[in-house]
Design an enzyme around this catalytic site. Structure first.
Site, PDB file in Angstrom:
ATOM      1  N   HIS A  84       0.848  -1.308  -0.071  1.00 33.74           N
ATOM      2  CA  HIS A  84      -0.127   0.011  -0.111  1.00 33.74           C
ATOM      3  C   HIS A  84       0.821   1.486   0.020  1.00 33.74           C
ATOM      4  O   HIS A  84       0.681   2.102   0.958  1.00 33.74           O
ATOM      5  CB  HIS A  84      -0.749  -0.187   1.366  1.00 33.74           C
ATOM      6  CG  HIS A  84      -2.112   0.869   1.355  1.00 33.74           C
ATOM      7  ND1 HIS A  84      -1.985   2.489   1.300  1.00 33.74           N
ATOM      8  CD2 HIS A  84      -3.456   0.564   1.567  1.00 33.74           C
ATOM      9  CE1 HIS A  84      -3.236   2.991   1.412  1.00 33.74           C
ATOM     10  NE2 HIS A  84      -3.958   1.955   1.447  1.00 33.74           N
ATOM     11  N   GLU A 143      -1.116   1.114  -5.396  1.00 27.09           N
ATOM     12  CA  GLU A 143      -0.874   0.016  -4.735  1.00 27.09           C
ATOM     13  C   GLU A 143      -0.708  -1.198  -5.451  1.00 27.09           C
ATOM     14  O   GLU A 143      -1.692  -1.525  -6.258  1.00 27.09           O
ATOM     15  CB  GLU A 143      -1.819   0.068  -3.595  1.00 27.09           C
ATOM     16  CG  GLU A 143      -1.947   1.238  -2.560  1.00 27.09           C
ATOM     17  CD  GLU A 143      -3.291   1.236  -1.953  1.00 27.09           C
ATOM     18  OE1 GLU A 143      -3.944   0.202  -1.546  1.00 27.09           O
ATOM     19  OE2 GLU A 143      -3.968   2.080  -1.910  1.00 27.09           O
TER      20      GLU A 143
HETATM   21  O1  TA6 Z   1      -6.087   1.813  -0.308  1.00 23.25           O
HETATM   22  C1  TA6 Z   1      -7.545   2.497  -0.379  1.00 23.25           C
HETATM   23  C2  TA6 Z   1      -7.870   2.288   1.212  1.00 23.25           C
HETATM   24  O2  TA6 Z   1      -8.732   1.065   1.099  1.00 23.25           O
HETATM   25  C3  TA6 Z   1      -9.136   3.399   1.361  1.00 23.25           C
HETATM   26  O3  TA6 Z   1     -10.325   2.854   1.281  1.00 23.25           O
HETATM   27  C4  TA6 Z   1      -8.510   3.941   2.632  1.00 23.25           C
HETATM   28  O4  TA6 Z   1      -9.384   3.205   3.798  1.00 23.25           O
HETATM   29  C5  TA6 Z   1      -7.073   3.611   2.714  1.00 23.25           C
HETATM   30  O5  TA6 Z   1      -7.049   2.307   2.304  1.00 23.25           O
HETATM   31  C6  TA6 Z   1      -6.247   3.694   4.050  1.00 23.25           C
HETATM   32  O6  TA6 Z   1      -6.620   2.784   4.828  1.00 23.25           O
HETATM   33  P1  TA6 Z   1      -6.180   2.781   6.430  1.00 23.25           P
HETATM   34  O7  TA6 Z   1      -6.850   1.409   7.114  1.00 23.25           O
HETATM   35  O8  TA6 Z   1      -4.654   2.803   6.360  1.00 23.25           O
HETATM   36  O9  TA6 Z   1      -6.900   3.993   6.934  1.00 23.25           O
END
Ligand code: TA6
Length: 306
Positions: free
Chosen positions: A171, A278
């Site tokens: 991510h 990601e």
């Molecule tokens: O990667 C996108 C995502 O799934 C968004 O929906 C947002 O929730 C982001 O990840 C960050 O998630 P987190 O749990 O690290 O705040």
């Protein structure tokens, strides 16, 4: 220096390029500096928090409000999302994005490679805590190779006797100059799930530009993405290339102003200097592993001149 860090240095440090030290909040971290690049990796979550090739600006964005708490994911860098992407499919009490990014990983190996790059392997096996969240037996490793490029490989082995399905993502939060002057190549022609619009399937018909909150899972794509980071000072303009293997889905996320403000560990204006691209196994790209089977998800990050 704590006993743990001293023991890690005795067993795994590499003179002149890799050592362990107490990071934020005293958490053990690996510092790598091998002349080709510098990097930082926390054992908490096997979380890469910094990568900077020599002569370049930092490649990864870190929130200045990132918290280094045992039960929280670090905001920024490269969170390791595993064994599910997003909310748990059936139990909202289980942690968003799985448990790997808040687990304490251990060091498997370190190696100084012949080409001058430095390799770090972190490992995570199932425990009573993980089995309570996800009733499977596994061996997970993150192999980080730091050189002119950053190569990250997440490998999962089903060491149990039951098949299981995993979702995952590297991510990555990329550091950019100004979100309004960025475009992303590589996803043209791809369909995506728009997670902000009822998970509708839409088509990306041209290079991606960001002018609002974006939260998309691009489908059926093995494409290399390139972030064109245009800056007012042309000298600082650059391209960040993300090549990937073991993935047919790419997630793109920017929270924009309102969501950034609503997150306690995300600086209010931070959304202007970051973009998540990601490398994932998300959406319909989750992977079934039979007993004994292995799956690797990897990304190679490199900075190209403009
Ligand atoms: O990667 C996108 C995502 O799934 C968004 O929906 C947002 O929730 C982001 O990840 C960050 O998630 P987190 O749990 O690290 O705040």
């Amino acid at each position: 220096m704590t006993d743990q860090i001293e023991a890690l240095n005795r067993q795994f440090s590499l003179a002149g390029q890799l050592h362990f030290q107490a990071g934020e909040n005293g958490q053990p971290m690996v510092k790598i500096d091998n002349g080709l690049a510098t990097a930082a990796v926390y054992l908490h979550g096997a979380h890469i928090t910094a990568f900077q090739p020599r002569g370049s600006e930092p490649v990864l964005w870190m929130s200045p409000l990132a918290q280094f708490q045992a039960d929280k994911a670090i905001r920024g860098g490269v969170p390791v999302i595993w064994p599910w992407f997003g909310p748990h499919a059936t139990d909202s009490d289980k942690p968003q994005h799985g448990f790997a990014r808040t687990a304490e990983w251990r060091v498997g190996a370190t190696e100084a490679l012949a080409d001058g790059s430095t390799q770090l392997q972190l490992v995570l096996n199932d425990t009573s805590v993980t089995r309570a969240l996800w009733p499977h037996v596994f061996s997970l490793s993150l192999l980080v190779t730091v050189g002119e490029e950053l190569n990250i490989e997440l490998t999962c082995c089903n060491t149990g006797e039951q098949a299981f399905t995993v979702g995952a993502a590297l991510h990555s939060y990329f550091a950019i100059g100004d979100i309004n002057q960025v475009s992303v190549d590589g996803l043209q022609g791809c369909e995506y799930i728009d997670q902000l619009d009822g998970d509708q399937i839409k088509l990306q018909d041209e290079a991606l530009r960001i002018s609002q909150e974006v939260d998309r899972i691009y489908l059926d794509t093995e494409a290399t993405c390139v972030i064109h980071d245009e800056r007012d000072d042309a000298q600082l303009s650059r391209q960040i290339q993300i090549k990937k293997t073991g993935s047919r889905s790419t997630v793109v996320w920017n929270p924009w102003a309102e969501k950034a403000k609503a997150m306690g560990d995300f600086s209010d204006d931070g959304y202007q200097q970051m973009l998540c691209i990601e490398t994932a196994n998300a959406g319909d790209d989750v992977r079934l592993l039979l007993p004994g089977e292995v799956h690797s998800l990897s990304q190679i990050i490199s900075v190209l001149g403009d």
